[in-house]
Design an enzyme around this catalytic site. Structure first.
Site, PDB file in Angstrom:
ATOM      1  N   TRP A 194       1.042  -1.384   0.461  1.00 45.37           N
ATOM      2  CA  TRP A 194      -0.006  -0.237  -0.491  1.00 45.37           C
ATOM      3  C   TRP A 194       0.966   1.204   0.148  1.00 45.37           C
ATOM      4  CZ3 TRP A 194      -0.268   3.960   3.537  1.00 45.37           C
ATOM      5  CH2 TRP A 194      -1.305   4.841   3.368  1.00 45.37           C
ATOM      6  N   GLU A 235      -2.937  -3.283  -3.022  1.00 44.91           N
ATOM      7  CA  GLU A 235      -4.288  -2.001  -2.113  1.00 44.91           C
ATOM      8  C   GLU A 235      -4.619  -1.326  -2.649  1.00 44.91           C
ATOM      9  OE1 GLU A 235      -3.045  -1.823   1.617  1.00 44.91           O
ATOM     10  OE2 GLU A 235      -5.609  -1.059   2.949  1.00 44.91           O
ATOM     11  N   LYS A 237      -7.154   2.760  -2.693  1.00 40.43           N
ATOM     12  CA  LYS A 237      -7.785   3.080  -2.145  1.00 40.43           C
ATOM     13  C   LYS A 237      -8.047   4.370  -2.792  1.00 40.43           C
ATOM     14  CE  LYS A 237      -6.506   5.758   3.043  1.00 40.43           C
ATOM     15  NZ  LYS A 237      -5.782   5.234   3.878  1.00 40.43           N
ATOM     16  N   ASP A 268     -10.241  -3.290   1.369  1.00 38.23           N
ATOM     17  CA  ASP A 268      -9.910  -2.337   2.271  1.00 38.23           C
ATOM     18  C   ASP A 268     -11.418  -1.757   2.730  1.00 38.23           C
ATOM     19  OD1 ASP A 268      -9.423  -0.792   4.432  1.00 38.23           O
ATOM     20  OD2 ASP A 268      -7.786  -0.714   4.652  1.00 38.23           O
ATOM     21  N   HIS A 271     -11.329   1.844   2.091  1.00 37.31           N
ATOM     22  CA  HIS A 271     -11.476   2.307   0.731  1.00 37.31           C
ATOM     23  C   HIS A 271     -12.157   2.928   0.118  1.00 37.31           C
ATOM     24  CE1 HIS A 271      -6.372   1.568   2.309  1.00 37.31           C
ATOM     25  NE2 HIS A 271      -7.052   1.928   2.928  1.00 37.31           N
ATOM     26  N   HIS A 295      -8.975  -6.609   3.717  1.00 33.75           N
ATOM     27  CA  HIS A 295      -8.329  -6.225   5.209  1.00 33.75           C
ATOM     28  C   HIS A 295      -9.349  -5.050   5.719  1.00 33.75           C
ATOM     29  CE1 HIS A 295      -4.534  -4.192   4.389  1.00 33.75           C
ATOM     30  NE2 HIS A 295      -4.046  -5.508   4.599  1.00 33.75           N
ATOM     31  N   ASP A 303     -12.963   6.948   6.274  1.00 31.80           N
ATOM     32  CA  ASP A 303     -11.187   5.538   5.882  1.00 31.80           C
ATOM     33  C   ASP A 303     -11.051   5.336   8.540  1.00 31.80           C
ATOM     34  OD1 ASP A 303     -10.115   3.730   6.915  1.00 31.80           O
ATOM     35  OD2 ASP A 303      -7.878   4.975   5.041  1.00 31.80           O
ATOM     36  N   ASP A 305     -10.425   3.839  10.112  1.00 32.76           N
ATOM     37  CA  ASP A 305      -9.716   2.804  11.185  1.00 32.76           C
ATOM     38  C   ASP A 305     -10.188   2.343  12.548  1.00 32.76           C
ATOM     39  OD1 ASP A 305      -7.906   1.744   9.106  1.00 32.76           O
ATOM     40  OD2 ASP A 305      -7.554   3.474   8.901  1.00 32.76           O
ATOM     41  N   ASP A 335      -7.534  -4.586   9.641  1.00 31.28           N
ATOM     42  CA  ASP A 335      -6.367  -2.935   9.525  1.00 31.28           C
ATOM     43  C   ASP A 335      -7.397  -2.013  10.734  1.00 31.28           C
ATOM     44  OD1 ASP A 335      -4.663  -1.287   8.950  1.00 31.28           O
ATOM     45  OD2 ASP A 335      -5.648  -0.919   6.782  1.00 31.28           O
TER      46      ASP A 335
HETATM   47  C1  RNT Z   1      -3.861   2.763   5.183  1.00 30.99           C
HETATM   48  C2  RNT Z   1      -3.829   1.278   4.920  1.00 30.99           C
HETATM   49  C3  RNT Z   1      -2.851   0.200   5.107  1.00 30.99           C
HETATM   50  C4  RNT Z   1      -2.231   1.004   6.272  1.00 30.99           C
HETATM   51  C5  RNT Z   1      -1.099   0.222   6.936  1.00 30.99           C
HETATM   52  C6  RNT Z   1      -0.672  -0.129   7.959  1.00 30.99           C
HETATM   53  O1  RNT Z   1      -4.416   3.240   4.175  1.00 30.99           O
HETATM   54  O2  RNT Z   1      -5.080   0.645   4.903  1.00 30.99           O
HETATM   55  O3  RNT Z   1      -3.271  -0.743   4.784  1.00 30.99           O
HETATM   56  O4  RNT Z   1      -3.537   0.611   7.295  1.00 30.99           O
HETATM   57  O5  RNT Z   1      -1.331  -0.712   5.354  1.00 30.99           O
HETATM   58 ZN    ZN Z   2      -5.589  -1.537   4.859  1.00 30.63          ZN
END
Ligand code: RNT
Ligand code: ZN
Length: 427
Positions: A194, A235, A237, A268, A271, A295, A303, A305, A335
């Protein structure tokens, strides 16, 4: 613990599980087959929940790259030993055999300044030994943020060839580390790339950085590695803090890249546009990709998290993983990073929820799909709604008991004790 004087906790779990087994059998669901399938699905725990994405490098500051960790709960792991001990504490509360997902900045550099383009498997020796002793798999990520050469928000797609070359070398080395994990542990490492690359404001040229990114990735992946050792993932986003207007590695960019280069696509949950669910994407992309990486995260308005909770979104993701018929095609990683609560509890909550959601999917009555196959959408909806009330929690408790981990919220007490004795004393 005694309940109602006569029946022990174990007896009541047992009785509830027996009743649940009968109820499910009546609906054509084999509870024992479901829990045996669940026990074979590994979840990759993201090490970065334990220390707020800080890592063990000597030199660099907070993560950057648009990643923001908020909260100041005491007890962040400050050393590899602390992080591994904290992971052990979480894993002891999670049923089944799982994996741990590392980032390049979690290498052990013995006080030396080892830049990202100089890391190697030797810096992860202790992680490999730790994982080997516990029968855990390891996954990996190059860290293309929290570094002066990523300070302007571009890495593999940077307009400067020297900076691109630096990150290409870092990512190449990350794959080699992944392959070393896979070879040592006998289970392939998923190495996920990523990058934060993107534009705060409207770009004048969206094509050139994407062309550079594709070319850089081709260089990163030029050396074939045995798929029994390392699997490459990338990955996408939609946006990040500081890259609101355009990300170079968009969903379409990476979908095309993965199909044409035979890579794993990482979806993810945070994302995409807030109303999009990755659950709906799984069956589409898997028509064209043999394997993918997830993720699993929880966005709150963006986003953000957040810790994975037992939401409809999560249930939908789990259901899609099971419905494709071969869950080993989907590598499940978590994640999120929440520094406002006990970090070990954060791992435990999220991982247990992921597993519980998979269990619900494995216990789905077949009549739901049968109704749809017959075109009877009324019955489908009735049965879908009824299924929400089935006693999956009784099966989950039984599974936790079978696996020798605490039932219900009973895992919290040992973690609170660990907080009193260990993490809470860290300053
Ligand atoms: C960032 C991505 C990525 C990170 C990690 C720490 O937006 O989601 O995967 O969260 O690599
Ligand atoms: Zn991620």
């Amino acid at each position: 613990m005694r309940l109602h004087g006569t029946s022990s906790r174990h007896d009541s779990i047992d009785r509830a599980a027996r009743l649940a087994r009968e109820q499910y059998a009546h609906l054509g669901v084999d509870v024992d087959a479901a829990i045996s399938a669940l026990s074979r699905i590994p979840i990759s725990l993201h090490c970065w929940q334990g220390d707020d994405v800080t890592g063990f490098e000597e030199q660099f500051g907070p993560p950057g790259g648009g990643l923001a960790v908020t909260g100041n709960h005491p007890g962040r792991a400050r050393t590899p030993e602390e992080l591994r001990a904290d992971l052990d504490a979480a894993l002891a509360m999670i049923p089944g055999r799982h994996r741990v997902n590392l980032h390049a900045l979690y290498g052990e550099f013995a006080g030396r300044r080892v830049d990202r383009n100089a890391i190697g498997p030797e810096h992860f020796h202790n992680w490999i030994e730790w994982a080997r002793e516990r029968g855990l798999g390891l996954d990996f990520n190059p860290t293309c943020f929290a570094h002066p050469k990523a300070a302007d928000g571009f890495t593999l797609s940077h307009r400067d060839a020297g900076i691109r070359e630096f990150w290409i070398e870092h990512c190449r080395r990350a794959r080699e580390i992944g392959a070393a994990f896979g070879a040592a542990l006998g289970t392939p490492c998923v190495t996920n790339v990523w990058i934060p690359d993107g534009f705060k404001d409207t770009p004048a040229d969206r094509a050139a950085p994407r062309e550079r990114l594709a070319a850089a990735l081709d260089q990163v992946f030029a050396k074939p590695l045995h798929p029994a050792h390392n699997l490459d993932a990338v990955e996408p986003k939609l946006f990040g803090i500081g890259s609101e207007s355009c990300t170079v590695g968009s969903a379409e960019f990476y979908l095309g890249y993965c199909i044409s280069r035979k890579k794993l696509l990482c979806l993810d949950a945070g994302h995409f546009h807030p109303t999009e669910s990755i659950a709906d994407k799984i069956s589409s992309v898997m028509l064209y990709l043999p394997e993918i990486l997830l993720h699993v995260s929880r966005g709150v308005r963006w986003d953000s998290d957040h810790v994975v909770t037992f939401t409809d979104d999560l249930l939908a993701i789990a259901r899609e993983i099971i419905v494709i018929g071969n869950p080993s095609r989907v590598h499940i990683g978590l994640d999120y990073f929440d520094a406002s609560i006990n970090r070990i509890a954060a791992w435990t909550i999220g991982t247990r929820n992921m597993l519980k959601a998979l269990l619900v999917a494995l216990l789905e009555p077949p009549a739901i799909r049968e109704a749809e196959a017959e075109g009877d959408t009324t019955t489908r909806l009735v049965l879908q709604e009824e299924a929400k009330g089935l006693p999956f929690a009784a099966v989950w408790d039984h599974y936790c008991e079978l696996q020798g981990v605490p039932v219900g919220a009973e895992w919290l007490e040992p973690i609170q004790q660990y907080e009193r004795e260990v993490t809470g004393k860290r300053r």
